[in-house]
Motif scaffolding. Structure first.
Motif, PDB file in Angstrom:
ATOM      1  N   ASP A 178      65.231-106.882 -35.941  1.00  0.00           N
ATOM      2  CA  ASP A 178      65.435-105.623 -36.667  1.00  0.00           C
ATOM      3  C   ASP A 178      65.797-105.921 -38.114  1.00  0.00           C
ATOM      4  N   ARG A 220      62.976-101.756 -36.115  1.00  0.00           N
ATOM      5  CA  ARG A 220      62.773-102.108 -34.709  1.00  0.00           C
ATOM      6  C   ARG A 220      64.052-101.905 -33.899  1.00  0.00           C
ATOM      7  N   LEU A 255      63.388-100.908 -30.248  1.00  0.00           N
ATOM      8  CA  LEU A 255      62.832-102.009 -29.474  1.00  0.00           C
ATOM      9  C   LEU A 255      63.905-103.037 -29.156  1.00  0.00           C
ATOM     10  N   ARG A 296      51.934-101.876 -29.426  1.00  0.00           N
ATOM     11  CA  ARG A 296      51.630-102.646 -30.636  1.00  0.00           C
ATOM     12  C   ARG A 296      52.897-103.159 -31.314  1.00  0.00           C
ATOM     13  N   ALA A 297      53.939-102.327 -31.387  1.00  0.00           N
ATOM     14  CA  ALA A 297      55.182-102.769 -32.027  1.00  0.00           C
ATOM     15  C   ALA A 297      55.774-103.973 -31.286  1.00  0.00           C
ATOM     16  N   GLU A 322      53.094-111.915 -38.367  1.00  0.00           N
ATOM     17  CA  GLU A 322      52.844-110.618 -37.745  1.00  0.00           C
ATOM     18  C   GLU A 322      51.372-110.400 -37.460  1.00  0.00           C
ATOM     19  N   GLU A 375      54.596-103.844 -43.195  1.00  0.00           N
ATOM     20  CA  GLU A 375      53.637-102.953 -42.569  1.00  0.00           C
ATOM     21  C   GLU A 375      52.590-102.537 -43.595  1.00  0.00           C
ATOM     22  N   SER A 426      45.689 -99.858 -38.360  1.00  0.00           N
ATOM     23  CA  SER A 426      47.118-100.134 -38.339  1.00  0.00           C
ATOM     24  C   SER A 426      47.911 -99.038 -39.009  1.00  0.00           C
TER      25      SER A 426
END
Length: 561
Positions: A209, A215, A218, A247-248, A261, A334, A380
């Motif tokens: 994170d 994140r 997650l 995907r994450a 990544e 990203e 994406s």
């Protein structure tokens, strides 16, 4: 590594590998990592607590005083002196100030952080080429070429620390891949080649994170599933990760395994995707550059989208009226949204145009070029330019509405179009904030957490910027007040607003009480809100507020439809 730590690298033997990895087989061989999937060797220079350091530099506050940056009354960054006093990230402002009464308090400011970080990035660029700003406070550099020129990675790290530390405290890490190098910088480590996965394995899964990655959900799920370390997460099969986390989760799984990544071999962007714009007169003001960046970001993003691409490394190149060449590359975790492109252009102009005398350009920028240094497949990126602000509309309608709003801004200025953002708060005026069109629509305080004393739905249709004075009387004609038990002294019977005649109260609900700014001198004290329906033609529903403090009084805060 901090300045004093450069000698410690050699003394501790950090340059020869990760402690505790002797005799352990390479995870690259265990997982069958191909040479194609091998991440590049990266050097990361990290300035600890950069938002707090930048806030002190901008305010002129000495760095030896405790300071912290707060967002939504929570600590998001603090200096080392503040940490020594017990301040921690996520701590409430009241708790932080109780532990350290002399704490210097600052608010978040991304423009400030980016502007003051530009000299640090420029100092790194004086020694090595290919500098990429990941975010203010963190830069990345390809390590292989520079280390070969300076005689090794350890020598390169020592030279960079020596060169940059006269401006700001910094730490350096070197590893395979940006993620591993960033965590190595947090620990002042040089990780052996092909040993990134071994270095990452014992680290807590919370390291996934990182800022700008978002994140947290997650990471919380992984911890509840018993996956407490990056190594435990990396040992899961890719197929199972894709099926369970999507995907994450796959991106996070690659990072935990010591990979990048995205695979390193990406499509080469066509040259026509570069966007160039000339300015006459030249740009020499940050506000003008910020306004220009929004339109330019739309063109740049639209050109990429038509080719099915999205940008992950943005090159910003400028030429001044006197022929000076300025450049900077921003690396993004990203794919960049149009707002992200505009933000980075604005931040870069902040750094260039507001630099110290002698370091800023000698003339305005007459030519600007945006280049996609690295791209990925466009799937994406899900959001278009206007979808975040105009949800629920078709793509065509969204684009037309967005163009119309930008046109209005072009005619009347960037602050001529506003949209509402739902914030957290107890009163209706606190819960809605107006932001200029195109600016980030992020809440300043979480709207979904409990707010004791919050007014129940529905909210008033009209909320006055300046509440109207009012009188609330009981059946005997005395003014209704708040008792020591925090109750109304009597039911409201008549209400007069401003100089208007008294109107009978047909129905009412409440009260809702909130202690408002009791911690500040001259605070309002207890605020009491009452909903009331007033007789008349037509009947009117109002929100009455009893403001405490040294001179208690009633006001009309809003009106219901």
């Amino acid at each position: 590594m901090r300045r004093a730590a450069s000698a410690t690298l050699a003394d501790a033997g950090i340059g020869v590998g990760c402690p505790g990895t002797a005799g352990v087989p390479h995870r690259r061989e265990e997982r069958g990592m191909s040479t194609v999937d091998k991440p590049p060797r990266m050097l990361v220079l990290w300035c600890p607590d950069w938002p707090a350091v930048a806030a002190c530099l901008a305010d002129g506050t000495p760095l030896h005083l405790p300071a912290a940056v707060f967002h939504a009354n929570r600590v998001v960054a603090c200096t080392a002196v503040a940490r020594a006093a017990g301040i921690r990230r996520g701590m409430r402002r009241r708790d932080a100030q109780s532990r350290c009464p002399e704490l210097q308090v600052f608010g978040p400011d991304e423009d400030r952080d980016a502007r003051l970080f530009e000299p640090v990035a420029a100092a790194v660029e004086e020694l090595v080429v290919g500098v990429e700003v990941v975010r203010p406070g963190l830069v990345a550099v390809p390590a292989d070429g520079a280390s070969g020129y300076f005689g090794g990675e350890l020598r390169l790290a020592e030279l960079l620390v020596e060169h940059v530390s006269h401006q700001v405290e910094c730490q350096i890490g070197i590893a395979d891949g940006l993620f591993a190098a960033t965590l190595a910088a947090h620990r002042s480590r040089i990780v052996d080649r092909d040993r990134a996965a071994d270095f990452l394995a014992p680290l807590p899964v919370d390291e996934l994170d990182q800022p700008a990655a978002d994140r947290a959900e997650l990471v919380d799920l992984l911890r509840r599933l018993g996956l407490r370390t990056l190594g435990a997460f990396a040992d899961l099969a890719e197929r199972d990760v894709a099926a369970r986390f999507g995907r994450a989760g796959m991106i996070a799984h690659r990072l935990a395994r010591g990979l990048d990544e995205r695979p390193p071999h990406r499509r080469r962007p066509p040259p026509e995707l570069t966007v160039t714009k000339a300015f006459d007169p030249p740009l020499d003001r940050v506000d003008a550059a910020a306004f220009m960046a929004r339109t330019l970001a739309e063109r740049f993003h639209g050109g990429l989208a038509r080719h099915g691409l999205a940008c992950t490394r943005l090159g910003i190149y400028a030429t001044t009226e006197n022929g000076e060449e300025l450049s900077r590359v921003w690396r993004c975790a990203e794919p960049l949204t149009p707002q992200g492109i505009a933000d980075r252009v604005r931040w870069q102009f902040e750094g260039w145009l507001r630099a110290a005398p002698g370091e800023r350009p000698s003339a305005g920028v007459e030519r600007l070029r945006l280049a996609p240094e690295e791209t990925v497949e466009g799937h994406s990126l899900q959001l278009g330019l206007w979808q975040e602000g105009l949800r629920g509309l078709s793509d065509e309608t969204t684009e037309r509405a967005g163009r119309a709003l930008v046109r209005v801004q072009g005619l009347l200025g960037p602050d001529s179009v506003f949209t509402a953002v739902l914030d957290g708060g107890r009163g209706p005026a606190e819960r809605v904030r107006l932001v200029p069109w195109g600016d980030p629509r992020t809440p300043q305080s979480p709207p979904d957490v409990p707010w004791p004393g919050r007014l129940p739905a529905p909210s008033p249709a009209t909320v006055y910027a300046q509440p109207l004075p009012a009188r609330v009387l009981d059946a005997s004609g005395a003014e209704v007040h708040i008792t020591r038990r925090r109750e109304l002294s009597a039911p409201p019977h008549r209400v007069s607003v401003g100089d208007g005649p008294p109107r009978e109260v047909l129905d009412w609900a409440g009260p809702w009480l909130v202690d408002a700014h009791w911690w500040t001198p001259g605070g309002d004290g207890v605020r009491t809100r009452v909903q009331a329906v007033l007789a008349g033609e037509p009947e009117t529903a109002v929100l009455l507020t009893r403001v405490g403090g040294s001179s208690p009084h009633w006001t009309v805060e809003g009106v219901y439809d």
